[in-house]
Design a protein around this motif. Structure first.
Motif, mmCIF file in Angstrom:
data_model
loop_
_atom_site.group_PDB
_atom_site.id
_atom_site.type_symbol
_atom_site.label_atom_id
_atom_site.label_comp_id
_atom_site.label_asym_id
_atom_site.label_seq_id
_atom_site.Cartn_x
_atom_site.Cartn_y
_atom_site.Cartn_z
ATOM 1 N N CYS A 158 67.574 13.747 -0.284
ATOM 2 C CA CYS A 158 68.207 12.565 -0.860
ATOM 3 C C CYS A 158 68.875 11.748 0.240
ATOM 4 O O CYS A 158 69.599 12.290 1.086
ATOM 5 N N ALA A 207 69.571 3.976 -10.667
ATOM 6 C CA ALA A 207 68.392 3.423 -11.351
ATOM 7 C C ALA A 207 68.575 1.969 -11.787
ATOM 8 O O ALA A 207 67.654 1.164 -11.609
ATOM 9 N N ALA A 223 69.456 9.394 -8.396
ATOM 10 C CA ALA A 223 68.425 8.539 -9.010
ATOM 11 C C ALA A 223 68.939 7.967 -10.323
ATOM 12 O O ALA A 223 68.775 6.777 -10.594
ATOM 13 N N VAL A 255 63.020 12.086 -6.541
ATOM 14 C CA VAL A 255 62.610 10.728 -6.896
ATOM 15 C C VAL A 255 62.377 9.937 -5.608
ATOM 16 O O VAL A 255 63.221 9.929 -4.716
ATOM 17 N N ASP A 269 58.856 9.792 -10.018
ATOM 18 C CA ASP A 269 59.908 10.621 -10.601
ATOM 19 C C ASP A 269 59.361 12.017 -10.853
ATOM 20 O O ASP A 269 58.507 12.218 -11.705
#
Length: 75
Positions: free
Chosen positions: A17, A46, A42, A26, A58
């Motif tokens: 991440c 979003a 995420a 994601v 995803d």
């Protein structure tokens, strides 16, 4: 961190991440590159990236398979 090369290969444990360094589930592809997010970040980001993304990969459904029913619980 923005990476200029984009791909839709499956995410692996080596993909991290960009916000916190946890395993990424994601991939958000944008005209300028891509961002990787854990499931938590995420969901948090979003609303911002959905309008800009050209593709969102995803793989958060893998959390259930890999870590069991409690993995996706909202606390």
């Amino acid at each position: 961190m923005i990476v200029t090369a984009t791909t839709t290969d499956p995410l692996t444990a080596a993909d991290r991440c960009d916000r916190c360094g946890a395993q990424a589930y994601v991939r958000v592809v944008m005209p300028s590159g891509q961002l990787l997010f854990c499931a938590h970040h995420a969901r948090e980001h979003a609303p911002k990236f959905t309008a800009l993304a050209t593709h969102v990969q995803d793989e958060t459904d893998r959390l259930l398979a890999e870590h069991g029913a409690g993995a996706g619980a909202v606390r």
